[in-house]
Design a protein around this motif. Structure first.
Motif, PDB file in Angstrom:
ATOM      1  N   GLY A   1       0.739  -1.297  -0.353  1.00 48.42           N
ATOM      2  CA  GLY A   1       0.014  -0.013   0.110  1.00 48.42           C
ATOM      3  C   GLY A   1       0.562   1.368  -0.131  1.00 48.42           C
ATOM      4  N   ALA A   2       2.084   1.382   0.629  1.00 55.49           N
ATOM      5  CA  ALA A   2       2.806   2.643   0.702  1.00 55.49           C
ATOM      6  C   ALA A   2       3.433   2.660  -0.897  1.00 55.49           C
ATOM      7  CB  ALA A   2       4.104   2.131   2.323  1.00 55.49           C
ATOM      8  N   ALA A   3       4.004   1.648  -1.174  1.00 58.34           N
ATOM      9  CA  ALA A   3       4.632   1.458  -2.566  1.00 58.34           C
ATOM     10  C   ALA A   3       3.526   1.554  -3.582  1.00 58.34           C
ATOM     11  CB  ALA A   3       5.186   0.495  -2.530  1.00 58.34           C
ATOM     12  N   ASP A   4       2.494   2.109  -3.805  1.00 55.75           N
ATOM     13  CA  ASP A   4       1.375   2.050  -4.672  1.00 55.75           C
ATOM     14  C   ASP A   4       1.135   3.239  -4.522  1.00 55.75           C
ATOM     15  OD1 ASP A   4       1.024  -0.255  -6.186  1.00 55.75           O
ATOM     16  OD2 ASP A   4       0.072  -1.738  -4.374  1.00 55.75           O
TER      17      ASP A   4
ATOM     18  N   SER B   1      -6.003  -5.624   3.179  1.00 53.22           N
ATOM     19  CA  SER B   1      -6.612  -4.995   4.377  1.00 53.22           C
ATOM     20  C   SER B   1      -5.641  -3.523   5.098  1.00 53.22           C
ATOM     21  CB  SER B   1      -7.197  -6.315   5.657  1.00 53.22           C
ATOM     22  OG  SER B   1      -8.429  -6.833   5.579  1.00 53.22           O
ATOM     23  N   GLY B   2      -4.536  -4.401   4.322  1.00 55.57           N
ATOM     24  CA  GLY B   2      -3.121  -4.007   4.584  1.00 55.57           C
ATOM     25  C   GLY B   2      -2.858  -2.727   3.281  1.00 55.57           C
ATOM     26  N   LEU B   3      -3.683  -3.433   2.443  1.00 54.75           N
ATOM     27  CA  LEU B   3      -3.196  -2.184   1.158  1.00 54.75           C
ATOM     28  C   LEU B   3      -4.213  -1.423   1.546  1.00 54.75           C
ATOM     29  CD1 LEU B   3      -4.035  -4.422  -1.733  1.00 54.75           C
ATOM     30  CD2 LEU B   3      -1.584  -3.053  -1.638  1.00 54.75           C
ATOM     31  N   LEU B   4      -5.705  -1.470   1.880  1.00 56.61           N
ATOM     32  CA  LEU B   4      -6.243   0.010   1.977  1.00 56.61           C
ATOM     33  C   LEU B   4      -5.734   0.913   3.251  1.00 56.61           C
ATOM     34  CD1 LEU B   4     -10.014  -1.550   1.618  1.00 56.61           C
ATOM     35  CD2 LEU B   4      -8.663  -0.349   0.339  1.00 56.61           C
ATOM     36  N   THR B   5      -5.491  -0.067   4.678  1.00 57.76           N
ATOM     37  CA  THR B   5      -4.658   0.483   5.640  1.00 57.76           C
ATOM     38  C   THR B   5      -4.057   1.305   5.700  1.00 57.76           C
ATOM     39  OG1 THR B   5      -5.637  -1.035   7.294  1.00 57.76           O
ATOM     40  CG2 THR B   5      -4.629   0.503   7.773  1.00 57.76           C
ATOM     41  N   SER B   6      -2.933   0.621   4.405  1.00 54.85           N
ATOM     42  CA  SER B   6      -1.942   1.620   4.352  1.00 54.85           C
ATOM     43  C   SER B   6      -2.115   2.578   3.487  1.00 54.85           C
ATOM     44  CB  SER B   6      -0.503   0.287   3.994  1.00 54.85           C
ATOM     45  OG  SER B   6       0.641   1.780   3.218  1.00 54.85           O
ATOM     46  N   ALA B   7      -2.667   2.504   2.149  1.00 48.57           N
ATOM     47  CA  ALA B   7      -3.183   3.551   1.894  1.00 48.57           C
ATOM     48  C   ALA B   7      -2.962   4.605   1.345  1.00 48.57           C
ATOM     49  CB  ALA B   7      -3.455   3.481   0.060  1.00 48.57           C
ATOM     50  N   ILE B   8      -4.470   4.498   2.696  1.00 49.06           N
ATOM     51  CA  ILE B   8      -5.279   6.255   3.487  1.00 49.06           C
ATOM     52  C   ILE B   8      -3.766   6.666   4.185  1.00 49.06           C
ATOM     53  CG2 ILE B   8      -7.243   6.224   5.011  1.00 49.06           C
ATOM     54  CD1 ILE B   8      -8.867   3.445   3.796  1.00 49.06           C
ATOM     55  N   SER B   9      -4.001   5.480   5.495  1.00 49.28           N
ATOM     56  CA  SER B   9      -3.211   6.273   5.982  1.00 49.28           C
ATOM     57  C   SER B   9      -1.947   7.085   5.594  1.00 49.28           C
ATOM     58  CB  SER B   9      -2.785   5.107   7.438  1.00 49.28           C
ATOM     59  OG  SER B   9      -1.835   3.874   6.954  1.00 49.28           O
TER      60      SER B   9
END
Length: 296
Positions: A2-5, A67-75
């Protein structure tokens, strides 16, 4: 992932590959098919059907990853936006080192470098380099743009070396999607995610077929994508032309990579070489550490 994307120029697929979950991710995505639907609607207890479906699609794994993707991308969306606006050299330097290490990791998966794999790597590098030289656009999106952009960008997001965020930039949708995430515009986020699901279902099958029938050539191609993407991540750039987006903000349209000394002469700003090189090394060592960790 998520952070990378979130960062234009870095692929979540690269992180998935390095951490050893890439093939499992493709397999799990592919398992969401007609057979899965049949399991859900077969005769018997609904609870048992749901359990069979969940097991078939590797549900625990997919739930954890997305879940990790969405959480990381949003945060991280606001943090990444702030860092790119105020400390771009630091961000690009870190990911430059990260991608170099990623290339080393993926290139090691090619057991034999021959004329076919070398040409495949060169083609991948040339394609990624060409994509990174294209100029971003800016659009006033209709509702369906979000779905179309999601379907196109997700293909790049699961490819090591090609950034889904940069594809969104080229489509003129990066700022709009990031704004929707930051403002929690759930209707627009839903449209974008719907497009991502459609693109993911289709492209994962193509990629799995390539890995099954042309394993070595595909790995060589993916390693080439990483090399070509380095053009976008070089920390020191000279802005050649600019454009004004729909919000009246002036943004770079075309840029040229330059040396740190040239950057100092042209902009009068500190190129921060020591910190930049340190962050490159940190990114490189971080990936090597993750690689060893994933083997364990």
């Amino acid at each position: 992932m998520g952070a990378a994307d979130v960062v234009p120029g870095v692929s979540g697929g690269t992180i998935a590959f390095i951490t050893g979950i890439y093939q499992r991710l493709l397999n799990a995505i592919q398992s969401v098919n007609l057979e899965a639907a049949k399991l859900l609607f077969q005769k018997g207890s609904l609870i048992n059907n749901i359990k069979s479906l969940w097991q078939h699609i590797d549900g625990n794994f997919l739930l954890a990853v997305f879940s990790g993707l969405l959480t990381s991308a949003i945060s991280l969306a606001k943090i990444i936006t702030f860092m790119l606006a105020n400390h771009p050299i630091y961000v690009w330097s870190f990911f430059f080192g990260l991608i170099i290490a990623s290339f080393i990791h993926i290139a090691k998966q090619v057991e034999t470098w021959n004329i076919k794999t070398i040409l495949s790597c060169i083609f991948g590098a040339a394609l990624a380099f060409t994509i990174t030289t294209l100029s971003p656009t800016d659009v006033e999106p209709q509702w369906w743009y979000y779905t179309a952009a999601g379907a196109i960008a997700i293909c790049a997001m699961i490819l090591p070396g090609i950034s889904g965020s940069f594809i969104l930039l080229l489509l003129g949708m990066y700022a709009h999607v990031l704004s929707a995430v930051n403002s929690l515009a759930f209707d627009l986020i839903f449209l974008f995610i719907t497009g991502c699901i459609i693109g993911l279902m289709a492209f994962s099958r193509v990629l799995t077929w390539l890995l099954k029938h042309y394993h070595q050539i595909t790995f060589a191609l993916l390693s080439g994508f990483l090399v070509g993407s380095l053009n976008l991540l070089w920390p020191w750039k000279q802005v050649l032309t600019t454009y004004t987006n729909s919000k009246g903000i002036i943004k770079p349209l075309s840029q040229k990579n330059i040396l740190p000394d040239t950057f100092l002469q042209l902009t009068g700003q500190d190129p921060k070489q020591v910190m930049a090189i340190s962050l490159m090394l940190f990114g490189l060592l971080l990936i090597l550490f993750i690689e060893k960790l994933s083997k364990k």
